[in-house]
Write a protein that holds these residues in place. Structure first.
Motif, PDB file in Angstrom:
ATOM      1  N   GLY A  83       0.695  -0.925   0.095  1.00 26.00           N
ATOM      2  CA  GLY A  83       0.083  -0.217  -0.026  1.00 26.00           C
ATOM      3  C   GLY A  83       0.391   1.629  -0.558  1.00 26.00           C
ATOM      4  N   GLN A  84       0.195   2.115  -0.475  1.00 26.51           N
ATOM      5  CA  GLN A  84       1.107   3.573  -0.540  1.00 26.51           C
ATOM      6  C   GLN A  84      -0.201   4.174  -0.071  1.00 26.51           C
ATOM      7  N   HIS A  85       0.695   6.149   0.640  1.00 29.61           N
ATOM      8  CA  HIS A  85      -0.792   6.788  -0.029  1.00 29.61           C
ATOM      9  C   HIS A  85       0.167   7.956   0.714  1.00 29.61           C
ATOM     10  N   GLY A  86       0.385   8.822  -0.588  1.00 33.60           N
ATOM     11  CA  GLY A  86       1.401   9.964  -0.619  1.00 33.60           C
ATOM     12  C   GLY A  86       2.689   9.180  -0.086  1.00 33.60           C
ATOM     13  N   ASN A  87       4.080  10.280   0.538  1.00 35.38           N
ATOM     14  CA  ASN A  87       4.473   9.529   1.959  1.00 35.38           C
ATOM     15  C   ASN A  87       5.199   8.756   2.636  1.00 35.38           C
ATOM     16  N   THR A  88       3.621   7.610   2.461  1.00 36.13           N
ATOM     17  CA  THR A  88       3.702   6.273   4.053  1.00 36.13           C
ATOM     18  C   THR A  88       3.067   5.315   2.730  1.00 36.13           C
ATOM     19  N   ILE A  89       3.993   4.800   3.637  1.00 30.40           N
ATOM     20  CA  ILE A  89       3.908   3.261   2.430  1.00 30.40           C
ATOM     21  C   ILE A  89       4.208   1.395   3.747  1.00 30.40           C
ATOM     22  N   LYS A 111       4.604   0.397   8.629  1.00 28.95           N
ATOM     23  CA  LYS A 111       4.507   1.506   8.201  1.00 28.95           C
ATOM     24  C   LYS A 111       5.834   2.562   7.521  1.00 28.95           C
ATOM     25  N   GLU A 113       7.473   5.560   6.718  1.00 25.66           N
ATOM     26  CA  GLU A 113       7.328   7.497   6.150  1.00 25.66           C
ATOM     27  C   GLU A 113       8.844   7.973   5.744  1.00 25.66           C
TER      28      GLU A 113
END
Length: 188
Positions: A83-89, A111, A113
């Protein structure tokens, strides 16, 4: 007789500067610097450093090639970005840890960052550790082309493993991980 040494602020600052200079010389000679600490509640603190003769972009590429870490890093059996949301993996990993007859397969979800070309912080969301958090830091060197790659972590397995064993495993495994990152980054 007990002898007490009082240090002036200048003297203490000089000692710190000397320590930094010694460490920098070791890194520039190709040595890997690893410091371990026994923290409260059986947590192991790890700090490692290596000099890599490559630009931050090359080191970043090696750190963040999440789906291929099992091909480039020792003891990583699988690594998959889930999963990835912006700079969060969100990353699933499986690896081997331990020594001799005490090797164990561990799985965890992290998680991450990202701070582009600077830092990747991580913390376990679920898995085989009570505590697994830390960061990789890319620190460019001003006086030479290259960077120091720094690893900080706090580790406590959820399974039985005495802190002395955990620290020994870290001291044994971390150089291989650093060397793999160095070799790959310098090959770009």
């Amino acid at each position: 007789m007990i002898q007490v040494r009082l240090h002036t602020l200048d003297h203490m600052q000089q000692e710190i500067a000397d320590t930094i200079d010694r460490e920098k010389r070791k890194l520039m000679r190709g040595e890997i610097v690893i410091d371990l600490a026994f923290l409260p509640d059986d947590v192991i603190g790890v700090c490692g450093k290596i000099f890599i003769a490559a630009p931050p972009e090359a080191i970043w590429k090696t750190l963040t090639d999440y789906n291929n870490l099992s091909e480039t890093l020792p003891k990583v059996l699988s690594s998959k970005l889930v999963g990835q949301h912006g700079n969060t993996i969100i990353l699933d990993q499986t690896g081997r840890t331990g020594i001799f007859f005490f090797e164990k397969t561990v799985s965890f979800q992290l998680k991450l960052e990202e701070e582009y070309l600077n830092r990747v912080s991580f913390e376990q969301l679920s898995g085989d550790f009570s505590i697994y958090r830390g960061e990789w830091i890319i620190s460019p060197m001003e006086e030479t082309e290259g960077c120091v790659l720094v690893y900080h972590a706090e580790i406590k397995p959820a399974f039985f493993a005495p802190p002395i064993l955990v620290s020994f495993v870290q001291r044994q495994d971390l150089p291989g991980i650093f060397k793999a990152h160095k070799q790959r980054a310098e090959s770009f």
